[in-house]
Design an enzyme around this catalytic site. Sequence first.
Site, short mmCIF file in Angstrom:
data_model
loop_
_atom_site.label_atom_id
_atom_site.label_comp_id
_atom_site.label_asym_id
_atom_site.label_seq_id
_atom_site.Cartn_x
_atom_site.Cartn_y
_atom_site.Cartn_z
N HIS A 97 5.67 4.24 -3.42
CA HIS A 97 5.93 3.47 -3.93
C HIS A 97 6.82 3.24 -5.55
O HIS A 97 7.07 3.70 -5.92
CB HIS A 97 7.37 3.09 -3.15
N ASP A 148 2.99 3.65 2.95
CA ASP A 148 2.99 2.90 1.37
C ASP A 148 2.22 2.48 0.98
O ASP A 148 1.64 1.43 0.24
CB ASP A 148 4.33 1.22 1.26
N GLY A 244 4.36 -11.42 -4.60
CA GLY A 244 3.66 -10.75 -5.44
C GLY A 244 4.16 -9.83 -5.56
O GLY A 244 5.61 -9.26 -5.70
N SER A 246 5.10 -5.68 -6.26
CA SER A 246 5.21 -4.20 -5.40
C SER A 246 3.50 -3.50 -6.18
O SER A 246 3.04 -3.48 -6.86
CB SER A 246 5.92 -3.28 -5.96
N GLY A 247 3.17 -3.21 -4.63
CA GLY A 247 1.72 -2.77 -5.31
C GLY A 247 0.29 -3.50 -5.54
O GLY A 247 -0.84 -3.10 -5.30
#
Length: 879
Positions: A97, A148, A244, A246-247
């Site tokens: 995302h 994701d 944390g 995203s990603g």
Amino acid sequence: MERLVYCGFLFLISSCARGQDDEVLMLHNERTTLDDCHMRFHKLRPDVPVRPASGHPARLKEFAHIGAIGWTQPNGNISWKCGGTLIWFNFVLTAAHCAIDPDNRAPDVVRFGDLNILTAEGDKYAQQLKIAAIFRHPLHRFTAYYHDIALLKLERHVSFSEVVFPACLWMDEEVRFDILEAAGWGRTGYAQEQTPILLKVALKPIENEECSKVYSNGTDRMLRLGLQQHQMCAVDEKMDTCEGDSGGPLQIKLLHNTRVTPFVVGITSFGSACGTSAPGVYTKVAPYRDWIVETMQKNGAMVSNDTFNATTCAIYFVYFREYEDAIITYRTPEFVGVDSSKRHMFLAEGLPSYIVQLAWDRETNDCFGVIIDENTVLTIAQCVTKNRKYVSHVIYSSNNTMKISKIHIHPKYKQGSSYNNIAILRLQHLLNMKNIEPACIWHGELPQKEVYVHGSGRTDINTMLPFGSYISSSDPSISSLTPRVRLQNASSCIVPKRYQSLLSSGVTNEHICNGQNLFLVPESCELRTGAAVHDVIKRAGADYPMVYGLNYIGRDCGFGEHSIAIGTASHIAWMKTVLLSNHDKSHGIVHFVDRDLQEGDACDRYDRRAAQCVPVSKCPREWKQFLLHGTIELCSTSSSVCCPLNDIADTENSVIHPQFAGCPSLVEGLKPTSSLGSLVFIACQSPNGLNFRCLGTIITERIILTSASCVEDDIPSIVKLVTNTTQKMYPVNAILVHNAFNSTDNTNDIAMIRLEDSLTWSSDLYPACLWTNTTHVPLVLSMVSPVKSNNITKTEVLAMYNSDCQRNHDYELKGTQLCARDPFRNLTCTTMSDQLHYGSKNGVTYIVGLSTILNNCESSPHTVFTRVSSFVDWIGINI
Ligand SMILES: *[C@@H]1O[C@H](CO)[C@@H](O)[C@H](O)[C@H]1NC(C)=O
Ligand SMILES: *[C@@H]1O[C@H](CO)[C@@H](O)[C@H](O)[C@H]1NC(C)=O
Ligand SMILES: *[C@@H]1O[C@H](CO)[C@@H](O)[C@H](O)[C@H]1NC(C)=O
Ligand SMILES: *[C@@H]1O[C@H](CO)[C@@H](O)[C@H](O)[C@H]1NC(C)=O
Ligand SMILES: *[C@@H]1O[C@H](CO)[C@@H](O)[C@H](O)[C@H]1NC(C)=O
Ligand SMILES: *[C@@H]1O[C@H](CO)[C@@H](O)[C@H](O)[C@H]1NC(C)=O
Ligand SMILES: *[C@@H]1O[C@H](CO)[C@@H](O)[C@H](O)[C@H]1NC(C)=O
Ligand SMILES: *[C@@H]1O[C@H](CO)[C@@H](O)[C@H](O)[C@H]1NC(C)=O
Ligand SMILES: *[C@@H]1O[C@H](CO)[C@@H](O)[C@H](O)[C@H]1NC(C)=O
Ligand SMILES: *[C@@H]1O[C@H](CO)[C@@H](O)[C@H](O)[C@H]1NC(C)=O
């Protein structure tokens, strides 16, 4: 293993060379305890290892693998909205995302090595690279949170440095870490601005089922579909910071090579509002292994499936990894100091000498045992059989084998049980202890501290490397390891799920729970079953290996999950019944009334007189009987006798002739100048001059004590002092040989020589006092031997239990005999007249023993002496 003793090179040696304690070690005449290892295997000089300290450039960033993913705005500003993990020279792992922002734009840059992305602080270390391509997982849809995961290919390779460096991936479906870590430039509260500072947070994984409940209530339709097994949840129990970026990575740091490597377990996918206890949801990395490898391969990365094997990856990127916290002694912005002795994993060359491997004929399996003396090995009971065959050999000192002659399994042990899982193996022949340091058995409460276990694992993943050095090639060979573990108590022990069925009655007093919270890179350490939970203990001035328990079950040597060992202390009583059961064999002359009787108990005598157990020294008449007829009625040990009430003496000293009782203070008053002032050479006058016969020890003004074997065939006529260089002769008046002297087995090998004239005491000429203690002798003794006919040598020797000595001795040893050995030689040689002395701190010399024979010096590790304390009465009566 490095020891924790440090002695300065020159000036401290003397204070270190001997134990600080002044206590004189006393050896009981016979073995009644197993807590005597420091006596039986006494070391006269401890090791003095020297430990270096070192420093090296410090890490500047803890998260060298974390990058900020940015979108360059039309005004040239970059907005940093996602995090990612560097996993290869030019690949970044992130969430799918993150592949577009709300304006449908793709990110274009990744920045590494920068703690504060909004300021210029630390920017000299930062690397900012353009994104060349974005690979979203093909099953990912922006309308759902599944799959994701995405890979970003960078325009070029990053330059590896201490602050920019890839992470490894956790490719195992099983995630058994109880605490994980997330990091990023995350928001610190709901609707708050993104922080410019990299933050980290500790998270606890929770079951998907539990996690789904939270989201099933929500308004977000995407979330109501429930979680798939490719996803996992973790919650911040403290609730004070947020998940944390995203990603960004959900990670665990694993230990190897004295370093820690971050392993990415999951990718931060989504979470609920910060500041609530709602868990974050993460995409697990392991299910995407094949996709990650294939995508990278297709896009030019030289990777294979094996690149992401945990061991391979940890070793491949080991340089620049941070040292484990335990060894860091100080940090400055530029340097860290390390003390390598504090590390968790020690690599050893081979097994310690007290560990044996168990063998069935020549075939081994992974079972080990612990040598506790010349012919005894401890192990766990379950190791004793394999395919219905009993263990037949032990392999010791790397490749020597020794046959097992007897196996004692704990009588309450049931096949496959975790209780009473202990066994004693008796060896067919005695091991040569010169090259083996046996383990001592811990008797007391367990200390609350860190100890060591034995394990094995790959050499390359456990070697400690200097900072910045590269591993030239992998070394898959297996090494011995001694990891450091913490002893856990009943409340801190957590039995791993997989072992709970084995421990149906729980962890009991007989178990030792041990382990570390830290996890290891998989396959770097496996416990050696049956080997020891151990430590090095200082006792009587030297270091001894101490065994607390025997390894039983546990993964990764107790790292991450606790291991269970079988403790030795709780099995001492049973071990005694096996190991001390025949110690009276060396005392054929004695008769034990009842082994359970202690001093003070009433006892039954053969003659039915009312009697009580008292120390032998309080029953002089009984002792005299023993000396004359060789029979005695003993209680629990040969130091307490079943004494008729009428015969019990008021004081212990009553056995001792008054002349001997006063000896120590007399000698102390003379202030001896050397320790040789009571030694004499005994000689015969012959037509050719003097014929040296043997040594003797002066005990009164006119009496010299020596061996019967010395004066038996050839009556000596003169003695001269060892210390008198002017060679004054003292004529002999009479000789008394013990009437029960037996020249076959050398019992009662004692004689007295009376001089014609009395000696005059001085500081050079004084008597040796008789050692009158009938139950103990000093452990460390000095053996005085003649050299030619005019000189002597002194050797430090160690007293031994008769039961130990008997195993190498042709004749049955009597209680009136005493053995000693030279700890530095394989064989202990004596002449027929060596004197066994003990020099007290006050300068008083005691005569403890008289050598009995020309030992057949080629074969005997010990030598036999007449025990002087057994003849104090005979001497007193005959003076
Ligand atoms: C972005 O650019 C504008 C000018 O275009 C500037 O005022 C601002 O300070 C820059 N930085 C941020 C963080 O917006
Ligand atoms: C879900 O909603 C129900 C009813 O509104 C509530 O009782 C429950 O506590 C909620 N569960 C969670 C995990 O928020
Ligand atoms: C990669 O290795 C793992 C573990 O060894 C294995 O399960 C998987 O099938 C391998 N994948 C490929 C494509 O070889
Ligand atoms: C990882 O590599 C090591 C060494 O090559 C190997 O022993 C191990 O089985 C591999 N692990 C997996 C899960 O394939
Ligand atoms: C058990 O061990 C833990 C940590 O090792 C310690 O904090 C705790 O006080 C111990 N409990 C008892 C009862 O000794
Ligand atoms: C040693 O011998 C000389 C003469 O033979 C004698 O005068 C001296 O007293 C002796 N010393 C001792 C300590 O007996
Ligand atoms: C001397 O000792 C030997 C060996 O123990 C024994 O056989 C023999 O009977 C003893 N002799 C006497 C006179 O006791
Ligand atoms: C003999 O020595 C032991 C050990 O030092 C001591 O406990 C015991 O009291 C001594 N016995 C006598 C009679 O002095
Ligand atoms: C006695 O032996 C020692 C060393 O063993 C030697 O130094 C000394 O000279 C010898 N003395 C005599 C008188 O031979
Ligand atoms: C003791 O014996 C061992 C093995 O038999 C041998 O290797 C060693 O050299 C010997 N040591 C001495 C001091 O004789």
